[in-house]
Design an enzyme around this catalytic site. Structure first.
Site, PDB file in Angstrom:
ATOM      1  N   GLY D 124     -36.415  37.013  23.424  1.00 33.79           N
ATOM      2  CA  GLY D 124     -37.769  36.768  22.935  1.00 33.79           C
ATOM      3  C   GLY D 124     -37.884  37.168  21.481  1.00 33.79           C
ATOM      4  CD  GLU D 240     -17.508  35.752  19.516  1.00 32.78           C
ATOM      5  OE1 GLU D 240     -16.522  36.232  19.007  1.00 32.78           O
ATOM      6  OE2 GLU D 240     -17.531  34.679  20.132  1.00 32.78           O
ATOM      7  CB  THR D 369     -31.488  26.443  10.796  1.00 36.68           C
ATOM      8  OG1 THR D 369     -31.533  27.285   9.642  1.00 36.68           O
ATOM      9  CG2 THR D 369     -32.775  26.594  11.587  1.00 36.68           C
ATOM     10  CD  GLU D 371     -31.220  23.452   7.119  1.00 33.71           C
ATOM     11  OE1 GLU D 371     -31.240  23.962   8.269  1.00 33.71           O
ATOM     12  OE2 GLU D 371     -31.138  22.224   6.939  1.00 33.71           O
TER      13      GLU D 371
END
Lengths: 342, 388, 342, 388
Positions: D124, D240, D369, D371
């Site tokens: 969350g 990871e 993302t 980006e």
């Protein structure tokens, strides 16, 4: 799994890295244009054993693995070495594999008399071998005529073809001095293996070109300021280089894996040779293009080094063909052998 | 809606074609190729003599008062033919600035010579440390009585070795914000203190570094106000200096189409029947058409009394990025033959794809980088906020 | 040259723009999924004369030009109109061009009895017409069997193929009720013309999809904040949208030129139909993808509109084929007709 | 240099394969497809029972102490097979955080259940107004004696409907800099005040909005220090979470290769001999191999005692962007048939390319993302300066 070079491999890398730093600074690359051949560098490479190492011990060489040669090729690419190293290594290995008197004699001349041997990557058309890498400076050329593997002394030294990458390539007419090395299935197998090996070494050379061009670009955009800040702080620049860095890292992994597989996972060797060469060609081209573009106007001044890298990233692999041709060859091998992944 | 340029434009296009077929000789082309200089005085003067140098200018200045679409039609022909036009472009841009902001004396001195093809003027904006950030120029101009003394260095002063004047952006006040301390001058190039150092580019084109050491220019050759150079630049840039009209693509695609029609692949099939070759040719043709249309839109806006802004950035961005893509794709399409250099006797279609690939590298930078164009489109066109 | 719509054209645009705003808000598009057909919208389109306008006056229609229909198609695309408008218009025009009793009767039913007619974009394989646009809701289908142009009443209503774009497409089996409209060279000519017209209208619909998706994306990145600033201020976002905006403007120009050329520059009509459709398909897809991606996680929530655009930008043109197929067709026409440019 | 994962990894891979062939039934797959839920309790518990849930964990926690390469080998198999694994990934990430930063009570309470497959934990972090800028979270936690009272809303709480706990990032101090006022809690989901609202995505996957209205959580379920949530997040992200191992590509390419082998084009030529089809397959195979290698490099670094940083960003960036490219290219390659949906009886290879195209849209966003990954690579990997 171990992605680090072994001690011996690291020593090899260090040796050639130091060698190129000394014998092949970028001024020498520039000075060797347009022929793309530096006879002095070639002599030093031979002294260092760069050709001898490529040949099996049984045939009078040092028996280096393709992975060893790949590590050398990467250094060769980083320095844009103006010498037909890869072609000569691949051709010498063909001669060693063929065996027999004719090949042994030809190989002997190459190893002891400093004759340059190369290989045509495509069969002849109209009795002409087009764009033979190293062909403008080679003494002998090996070629496959569709049925036989031949060796020919280049009597009329090939006409240098002016080309994007300032390579010593030539179109070579076939003449009656051609001698058959081997025929039939074995000839085709050896030729295809040679093409695979050439692609593996080229892939690793392209890794060197790409990695170095990226370093040049990164250094430039850290130093260069515009609008009061380093241009590397602009996302349009930073993200382009981040993509390039990712592809270059990927190309290094797959190019080394392909070289490793030639000795250790032969069922996947052809596939990986083709795929790694296609991938590395595109990665190097992309890295060079971005680095060049981010140099602004300096990027296309001959005086700056990045254009040297850009032109070779395009031209070196092109003597085989465009990346999609490599990918298609790799895919055909996958389909034919029904080999799965990883 | 009507996509025709119109009868007058068509007629004027024919005139341009006729001129080109007579004057754009193999010698002119070969000279461009061997010297890398995209200016040819004989060609330039002949163009002026035929009314094709500045056809859009009013008759009082020696033009023909042709409209923007007519001008575009002839410009398309000159670009498609690959004529030497760099000198025309920069000269007319500066002439336009002088026409709008210059003194009457300046107009009398410069415009007749510029429009008759007797002189050319080149641009001196970019500096070693000021490229996209052109307002960061450091070349100093210091007043000394009726004269100014100039010291500094400019990059990419293309055609300086041919030119009579350089339109020079200088810093006259280093104490104020960078945009507020700039002044522009028309500096005669043939004088002591000016050093021109050739720079050869990856496409073989020649440009120059120019150095200015205690170069003197009379205040009468100052263009615009003192410290008003940024305004002058802004006005100058509105005269669409060099929106590519797709001519480079037209020439390239035409050559590749001829290759496809004339050659066969390894198994004897005509290239013109290879779906892959056709798809590449078609994609390039589509992008070429779009390049042409984006440029024509600018001319049409101009013709309609509207100064193209964002539309000019789009045209320039698309043309240069598209030419880069096409060139790379065609070099690949030709296979190993793609790397045979322009000028090598064995090259396909005289190596136009190979040359174009190298040439295209410059187009995404010269005249405003693609990044600058994207900023303009995003901020002025789409209304996106500037980076904070 | 005049890139502005004429007064009549602007009136047409305004009429359909207002129509779609009223009859086809995005909730209706969503409600029409997965069939992709809103019968109510279709009925309103017919009332407005959207089909009748497509047919020549001699055949009982209003004789709109292809450019008029293109302007309508752009509005249709902007609103993702869930109705087989383009296919029905193209099919009706085929019937009008064929002439003769059979075609006239079929056309009459379409114009007066509200039967939906569509056209298969590819000849049948194994007596089956694959992915006929509008085929899941059509009553009649026109197809070209390689030699003859046929019309068939769809007795067994085609099975709706679930698809990326929520279109009412179907695979339709050919049965003995097929009636020949015309054969030979004329049949082929009419079929190819119909495909050209379909591509022109699709190109313009894709312009609408692309332009609207760009607006959605631009609005979003102006409003959405991250790290204290609107995300539209990041170059990675701004430059992507600037590229998309340029391509969309370009696609609008070439799509409208293609529609104009159908009436005014017929020698280039086929070429421009193909090239504009390929270009517009890629431009729309790119604009949708970027807009969707810049929505972050919201982009792939069904609740947000951008995914509706993305899926249609992919699927609408795909019933013809991928853009390279369109480009190849355009290039083949150029080579065949040796027509130059602009 | 050695590109083998090693004998132990190979053996463990075989074990994973065997498990999958027995437990990843058509029913499990169909349930995933029809519900969009990539978690299956029976499958999950069986996986734990076979020692395949957390094989890298020490035996004291119920793991098998397997090394990073063994763990990778099994993860590759689960991903290539398309098994439901979302629940495992988030649960183990949080379990790792607890193992390193949690109290002994927390470890006793959570770890045995998590590693035995009895509970799952979801994440969350993201909020409607805080996506990439996760530290901007506004969900409030206010202390009330031994408890905290939580109010707020989270986005993309995938598997919340199945989960026992949500690992919740909250704001405990709105007065300080955004990174300094955050605290993380393990909040039981099955309690009053928690509302779970399903969200369906374009790939058909289900995720959720979760709403928290006066939800209470005991201070004993606070992970890390009060206002130390950013540190907890930083630690968590080093495990990871979900570097894709190329499995999605493997499955996709395999299906396309089977198609190429089994089908013919319009003129009867096998697709497997079409150069265009081969080039597309080969490019995808090359990118797939690179995806696998970039992921393996991370596992190898981990195995060598190095925490992968930039390498993880590269692996994630390349995998997701590559999958997006491949999927789009394959949909195109299939021609009109490419748009037949996953689930339609007429779709080629069960519509895997079509599904993958929609699925890939999420991969370039979830988990950071593209980006954000590029920023990390540029700044930490290449040493480029941060934007000013």
């Amino acid at each position: 799994m171990d992605l680090n070079p072994s001690d011996e491999q690291q020593q090899l890398i260090d040796t050639f890295s130091a060698f190129y730093a000394k014998e092949c600074p970028v001024d020498r690359v520039r000075a060797a244009e347009p022929s793309g051949h530096d006879a002095e560098l070639w002599a030093r490479l031979l002294e260092l054993g760069a050709l001898q190492m490529a040949v099996d011990e049984a045939a009078g060489g040092w028996g280096a693995s393709l992975l060893d040669l790949a590590l050398v090729a990467e250094q060769h690419g980083r320095s844009l070495g103006p010498a037909p190293l890869i072609e000569a290594q691949v051709a010498a290995r063909v001669l060693a594999r063929v065996g027999g008197d004719v090949a042994a004699e030809a190989l002997g001349r190459v190893l002891t008399e400093d004759r340059i041997v190369t290989i045509a990557l495509h069969p002849p058309k109209n009795a002409n071998l087009a764009l033979v890498p190293g062909g403008a400076v080679a003494d002998d050329v090996i070629y496959f005529d569709g049925g036989r593997l031949m060796c020919m002394a280049i009597s009329d030294r090939g006409h240098l073809i002016s080309n994007t990458g300032s390579m010593p390539v030539a179109d070579i007419d076939i003449d009656s001095s051609s001698i058959m090395l081997v025929s039939g299935h074995q000839a085709e197998t050896l030729f295809e293996l040679a093409r695979d090996e050439w692609m593996v070494l080229m892939a690793n050379a392209l890794v060197g070109i790409g990695a170095r061009s990226l370093e040049i670009g990164v250094d430039y955009v850290k130093e260069r300021h515009a609008f009061g800040v380093p241009i590397g702080s602009f996302q349009s620049v930073a993200h382009g280089l981040a993509n390039a860095a990712t592809s270059i890292d990927g190309s290094m992994l797959i190019a080394r894996e392909a070289a490793w597989a030639a000795g250790e996972d032969t069922a996947r060797a052809t596939q990986l040779a083709c795929l790694s060469c296609g991938f590395s060609a595109e990665a190097a081209r992309d890295a060079c293009y971005r680095s060049l573009h981010f140099h602004g106007g300096y990027g296309f001044m001959l005086e700056f080094d990045i254009q040297l890298y850009f032109r070779r990233a395009i031209a070196w692999p092109a003597v085989f063909g465009e990346p999609p041709k490599m990918f298609a060859r790799g895919a055909a091998d996958r389909l034919a052998t029904a080999r799965a992944y990883g | 809606m009507d996509f025709r340029l119109g009868e007058r434009s068509d007629a004027f296009r024919v005139k341009a074609k006729q001129f080109l077929s007579g004057h754009l000789t193999d010698e002119v082309r070969e000279q461009m190729r061997s010297t890398g200089v995209h200016h040819n005085w004989d060609f330039h003067r002949a163009r002026a003599a035929h009314g094709l140098l500045a056809p859009g200018w009013p008759e009082e200045f020696g033009g023909e008062g042709r409209d923007a679409l007519e001008v575009l039609a002839s410009a398309e022909e000159f670009q498609s033919a690959g004529a030497p036009t760099y000198g025309v472009g920069t000269t007319l841009m500066v002439a336009n600035v002088i026409r709008h902001l210059g003194t009457e004396d300046q107009k009398r001195l410069i415009l007749p010579q510029a429009l008759s093809g007797d002189i050319i003027i080149v641009l001196g904006f970019t500096e070693p440390e000021a490229g996209s950030d052109v307002a960061a120029a450091q070349t100093r101009a210091v007043r000394d009585g009726d004269e100014w003394v100039i010291n500094g260095q400019k990059m990419f002063t293309t055609n300086a070795q041919e030119a009579d004047y350089v339109f020079l952006l200088t810093r006259t006040n280093p104490e104020v914000a960078k945009h507020k301390g700039l002044t522009t001058f028309l500096v005669p190039l043939r004088q002591a203190g000016v050093e021109i150092q050739p720079v050869i580019t990856v496409s073989g084109e020649r440009t120059n570094l120019t150095f200015y050491s205690d170069v003197r220019v009379d205040d009468s050759l100052r263009i615009g106000e003192i410290d008003g150079g940024w305004h002058v630049m802004t006005v100058g840039l509105t005269f669409e200096r060099s929106i590519p009209q797709g001519g480079d693509s037209v020439r390239l695609i035409h050559a590749m189409e001829q290759w496809a029609l004339a050659s066969v692949d390894d198994v004897g099939r005509p290239r013109s029947e290879d779906p892959d070759v056709l798809a590449r040719l078609g994609r390039a043709a589509a992008e070429c058409e779009v390049t042409i249309l984006l440029a024509r839109r600018c001319a049409w806006l101009h013709h309609s009394g509207i100064l193209p802004g964002v539309e000019g950035s789009m045209a320039k961005l698309f043309a240069s990025e598209s030419l880069t893509r096409q060139s790379a794709d065609f070099v690949d399409m030709l296979g190993p033959d793609g790397i045979r250099s322009e000028g090598d006797a064995t090259a396909i279609a005289e190596g136009i794809a190979e040359y174009s690939y190298r040439y295209a590298l410059g187009t995404t930078t010269y005249g405003g980088t693609s990044e600058i164009q994207r900023n303009i489109i995003a901020q002025r066109g789409l209304g996106l906020p500037r980076p904070s």
